[in-house]
Design a protein around this motif. Sequence first.
Motif, PDB file in Angstrom:
ATOM      1  N   GLU A 101      48.167  46.536  38.646  1.00 38.81           N
ATOM      2  CA  GLU A 101      47.226  46.742  39.757  1.00 38.81           C
ATOM      3  C   GLU A 101      45.963  45.928  39.629  1.00 38.81           C
ATOM      4  O   GLU A 101      45.569  45.257  40.577  1.00 38.81           O
ATOM      5  CB  GLU A 101      46.890  48.230  39.879  1.00 38.81           C
ATOM      6  CG  GLU A 101      47.729  48.960  40.890  1.00 38.81           C
ATOM      7  CD  GLU A 101      47.053  50.241  41.322  1.00 38.81           C
ATOM      8  OE1 GLU A 101      46.981  51.171  40.501  1.00 38.81           O
ATOM      9  OE2 GLU A 101      46.594  50.292  42.476  1.00 38.81           O
ATOM     10  N   TRP A 105      44.039  43.214  42.183  1.00 36.88           N
ATOM     11  CA  TRP A 105      42.678  43.267  42.706  1.00 36.88           C
ATOM     12  C   TRP A 105      41.942  41.963  42.465  1.00 36.88           C
ATOM     13  O   TRP A 105      41.193  41.498  43.319  1.00 36.88           O
ATOM     14  CB  TRP A 105      41.882  44.388  42.027  1.00 36.88           C
ATOM     15  CG  TRP A 105      42.490  45.735  42.178  1.00 36.88           C
ATOM     16  CD1 TRP A 105      43.299  46.166  43.195  1.00 36.88           C
ATOM     17  CD2 TRP A 105      42.355  46.831  41.284  1.00 36.88           C
ATOM     18  NE1 TRP A 105      43.670  47.465  42.986  1.00 36.88           N
ATOM     19  CE2 TRP A 105      43.098  47.899  41.826  1.00 36.88           C
ATOM     20  CE3 TRP A 105      41.678  47.024  40.083  1.00 36.88           C
ATOM     21  CZ2 TRP A 105      43.191  49.121  41.204  1.00 36.88           C
ATOM     22  CZ3 TRP A 105      41.770  48.246  39.473  1.00 36.88           C
ATOM     23  CH2 TRP A 105      42.520  49.278  40.025  1.00 36.88           C
ATOM     24  N   SER A 142      37.957  43.751  47.224  1.00 36.90           N
ATOM     25  CA  SER A 142      39.095  44.187  46.404  1.00 36.90           C
ATOM     26  C   SER A 142      38.764  45.465  45.652  1.00 36.90           C
ATOM     27  O   SER A 142      39.573  46.382  45.572  1.00 36.90           O
ATOM     28  CB  SER A 142      39.470  43.100  45.399  1.00 36.90           C
ATOM     29  OG  SER A 142      39.944  41.973  46.064  1.00 36.90           O
ATOM     30  N   ILE A 145      38.893  48.364  47.926  1.00 34.84           N
ATOM     31  CA  ILE A 145      40.267  48.764  48.197  1.00 34.84           C
ATOM     32  C   ILE A 145      40.830  49.522  47.013  1.00 34.84           C
ATOM     33  O   ILE A 145      41.537  50.519  47.159  1.00 34.84           O
ATOM     34  CB  ILE A 145      41.138  47.522  48.495  1.00 34.84           C
ATOM     35  CG1 ILE A 145      40.717  46.916  49.824  1.00 34.84           C
ATOM     36  CG2 ILE A 145      42.612  47.887  48.506  1.00 34.84           C
ATOM     37  CD1 ILE A 145      41.444  45.648  50.169  1.00 34.84           C
ATOM     38  N   ARG A 149      41.898  53.026  48.187  1.00 31.34           N
ATOM     39  CA  ARG A 149      43.349  53.105  48.239  1.00 31.34           C
ATOM     40  C   ARG A 149      43.845  53.549  49.617  1.00 31.34           C
ATOM     41  O   ARG A 149      44.424  54.623  49.756  1.00 31.34           O
ATOM     42  CB  ARG A 149      43.877  54.049  47.167  1.00 31.34           C
ATOM     43  CG  ARG A 149      43.375  53.686  45.777  1.00 31.34           C
ATOM     44  CD  ARG A 149      43.754  54.756  44.792  1.00 31.34           C
ATOM     45  NE  ARG A 149      45.151  54.654  44.412  1.00 31.34           N
ATOM     46  CZ  ARG A 149      45.596  53.807  43.494  1.00 31.34           C
ATOM     47  NH1 ARG A 149      44.760  53.012  42.891  1.00 31.34           N
ATOM     48  NH2 ARG A 149      46.872  53.762  43.215  1.00 31.34           N
ATOM     49  N   TYR A 153      47.607  49.839  51.594  1.00 33.71           N
ATOM     50  CA  TYR A 153      47.600  49.318  50.223  1.00 33.71           C
ATOM     51  C   TYR A 153      48.643  50.040  49.388  1.00 33.71           C
ATOM     52  O   TYR A 153      49.393  49.429  48.626  1.00 33.71           O
ATOM     53  CB  TYR A 153      46.198  49.489  49.630  1.00 33.71           C
ATOM     54  CG  TYR A 153      46.115  49.215  48.158  1.00 33.71           C
ATOM     55  CD1 TYR A 153      45.957  50.253  47.254  1.00 33.71           C
ATOM     56  CD2 TYR A 153      46.196  47.915  47.670  1.00 33.71           C
ATOM     57  CE1 TYR A 153      45.880  50.009  45.900  1.00 33.71           C
ATOM     58  CE2 TYR A 153      46.125  47.669  46.312  1.00 33.71           C
ATOM     59  CZ  TYR A 153      45.958  48.715  45.435  1.00 33.71           C
ATOM     60  OH  TYR A 153      45.891  48.478  44.093  1.00 33.71           O
TER      61      TYR A 153
END
Lengths: 351, 397, 343
Positions: A101, A105, A142, A145, A149, A153
């Motif tokens: 993850e 990002w 990023s 986000i 979440r 996404y």
Amino acid sequence: MTAEAALGTTTATSAADAAAGSGTGMILSARAVTKRFGGLVAVRAVDFEIPRGSIVSLIGPNGAGKTTFFNIIAGLTEPTEGVIEFQEATIVARPVRAWAEPILWFALPAVTAVIAALALLAGISAVADVLVGLTAVVLVGSLLIAVIRPRWYLNLLPRFGIFRSARPNDIVTFGIGRTFQNIRLFANMTSLENVLVGMHSRMHATLPDAALRLRRHRDEERTSRVKAREWLAYVGLKGRDDIAARNLPYGDQRRLEIARALASEPKLLLLDEPTAGMNPVETTQMTALIGKIRTELGITILLIEHDMRVVMGVSDRVTVLDHGEKIAEGTPEVVRADPKVIEAYLGAPTA
Amino acid sequence: MTATSTVPPRRPSPIGRIRAFFGGHQSLAIIAGAAVVLLVLPQIALLPPFSGFGTQKDWVGGFSNAGVFVLLAVGLNVVVGLAGLLDLGYAAFFAIGAYTYAYGASPFLNLHIPFWIMLIVGAAVAAAFGILLGAPTLRLRGDYLAIVTLGFGEIVPVVILNANNYTNGTNGITGLAQPSAYGLFGVDGFGFSNPWPYFVTVVGIVMVTMILLYRLQDSRLGRAWVAIREDELAAASMGINTVTTKLLAFSIGATTSGLAGVFYASKLGVVTPDQFGFTVSFTALAMVVLGGMGNTLGVAAGAFVIYEIQSTGLKQLGQVVQSLHLPVVALGPIKVDIGSINFINYQYLLYGLALVGMMLLRPEGLFPSRRRRQELHEDTDEVAEFKSAETLEAIDR
Amino acid sequence: MTAEATALSGPRFPVARLRGPLILLLVILASYAVIAFGAGEQAPAQFINAVTIGALYALIALGYTMVYGIIELINFAHGEIFMCGSFVSWSVITTMGITGAITDIPRLVIVLVVVFLISMLVMGVVGVIIERFAYRRLRNAPRLAPLITAIGVSFILQNIISVGISNSVVTIPQLIPNTKLDFGVFSISVINVFVIALALALMVALHLFITQTRLGTAMRSTAMDREAAQLMGVNINTTIAITFFIGSALAGAAGVVQGLYIGVTVFNIGFNYGLKAFTAAVLGGIGNTTGAVLGGFVIGFLEVISQVYGYANWSEAVVFGALVAVLIFRPTGILGQQLADRA
């Protein structure tokens, strides 16, 4: 025989559910679920299935891992191993490729940063400045986000082979509701308000709707209150709408918790010791209510219970946990006579 | 099962009826309040003893400044009072709003965007920063959240102070354009000497903001905020997305602060980093706490009262005490000349005493919402069957 | 539980127990390297400066961490207690008529003892009074109330000093003469030696107190589980009062150090120092006294490093940035929490 049919309303999920059909007939299946807290194994390789429309009880001595198991299903803890599927979709599992993850990002900002560096080296400072600014913006975006979440996404992650368990509020949206062992009502909100909060995931008016008091908001608030009152009446709390939850008698608080959980229109209801602390009369009433929920509303129920009368009286099937492991499973009569179960509760017979 | 009351219902008094009516129609109440403030308050300034403290123009100018703090308090109330997130760095968004206006309406960047548009722009920028600065705090518990927000509240002015090329450092940005009404009501550019247009504008902004905030409070979002405040875990388990809900609280609070910042900048004509320190955050917090957390109207009233005490009251009190000619008191190295006490110097002492006293005696504030009073007196046994004027009738507001 | 596991199955060398000092050593070496890189010749002097400032922050951070550990309150007023301590020392020094450094060693020792004793005692008592009247009633109130009260108290203290004594910078005569001890490669002032030695002595004394005495055990048990401690016969009110006394006394000592080393004070330094010391406490692991010490030195180094590289103005932002980063990524701090489990 669904909640919607009983209350004469529809929600977006019901259509999808009807279309999904019954598949294997199991509304929830857990495979090899394990949970370790440091050195302590709370749940060990538990396989578990709940047939649609049934009432299943999970019993076992204190500390057997029952509430931990509940918390895993409800999304409050991630399992160390294992997978849980709800209506054939995996909702909870050990994180897969979680390390990937952060790469996601920082990928885009890294790219813009590299281009910016190249531009700097090439001497095109104007472009470089813009790119540095862009890098900063993309980086911040990023990270946001990563924190927020959003749904799109989360749907993107599987494409990279990344899996993260659903969060508790998403699990409610999927259709699992729960109550708590030590009642966790919103103490200073009224019964009605508690149930309204329970409906949160099924209400769809947006912020602008509310701010401008558009029709969609007003209508939804009106119908929600009507529905909420109906839920309160359904569990036997008619007329107690305006009492603050902390001022309700104990038995009513337990009922309110159930009404609040029902308000989210679940397909599966997790009840954690619903009759704890109740006298025989209240216990009988609660047992009847549980049965009513299954029969009239078609909701599948998973019960943690210590009161054997309730377990034997209402369950279709019983699973026994001890020290985190499943030691027996079957109909109430079978389990009751199982020597391993007796030993777990009463201890081994002295030689 | 129903608990029927055996006490005969009381016939509501006329005042009770008016209260119920306005309780049920918050928007009308706010508009009525705004009208009262606009029409009545300036008249009170003409009456003694208030007329002795300053001209009506001075008073009206002061009301406009009070309006800025009312906005700040009402916005902070959303974050602290409704969502229960202890934000000690609220001035950061105030600064952001003000500097956004400075960028958009001054010779600094040579932009001259009209004030009314800048209100929206400033609000949007502040909202974005609300999300930005709120995001890192999401997983933090009460005390830590307070410290991190305090940290942000310190970092923003420090950044503004030091990023000379972008913000003109200590000297700040000057020459901010004044709003203009473009001929409406016979008013063109606002001008520094005429306080009335500013006064009307700020009352308007406060009115609209309060109406919107009340509506949000009585919606799914407002209930989610209360639920998170009560029990965050249970709230998440009931389907509330705590991340977005908390970010919305920060963001909406920041928006209000941003609006205040834009207005403040336009009225002052200049922005400097030292205007946005901890004292501003603290004052706003004090207003929320003393006014009555969770109760928008109470907080607004409290903010106004506190601001007036701070700007005018203390000075007047000082003059009164001076005329009494009290003796000098000496305690070791600390000498206190009571007669010549400049109360303004003591305002933070008084703030401090007021806050400590409040927390010990009446933690819910002066005009608390019923729910808050109930929360903070959990040891009392009153059966709080409070009527759902706050909930049921809300649909029609 | 994990500590046990490591002790049973890990290497012979007691790594777990010495984690704190090892990390401190690492931090010291790394910081020296960074400072040396930026300051060149000045490096030793700046390094010593950093250690001294770090010691100062550590003394203040200890009070924060002890109070937070025992009643979960961030005592906002603690920074002001430090500030008041500096003013008390100023008061004592000026009342004794001293205007500059004292070269006669016996006299110096006596004066130092007097100043430290009075400052620490006075601030200790002030801390106890504040706890008794402002915080005690709010022990079980929702988090917001005691936090706001603490802010209120901090303003009260600031205001009393600013109006009662002075609202501008006050010079404190520096008692210890600035004799340099030359070690060839570097020279260190006696003041630095004294401050660092004193701070270390106080920290060791505190550690011994907490671990070896009955009162110390009472403090630790109250921090872990107040009700259980009460049931075991611990007098909670006294224990908490003692915690405040010790924490405030240490802040008072820090106040004297401020006068000895920096030589000036203002009514509003409490806010800044307090925030940095709190950052130090959190960085090291709130509730963990070793962590507070570690954190204090880390913050001291961060601050001096910012100055050395020319970003003095940004040192505040750097420190707060560190705080935010720690709270987000490792809220339990570097050494983690020694005390109770937060459910």
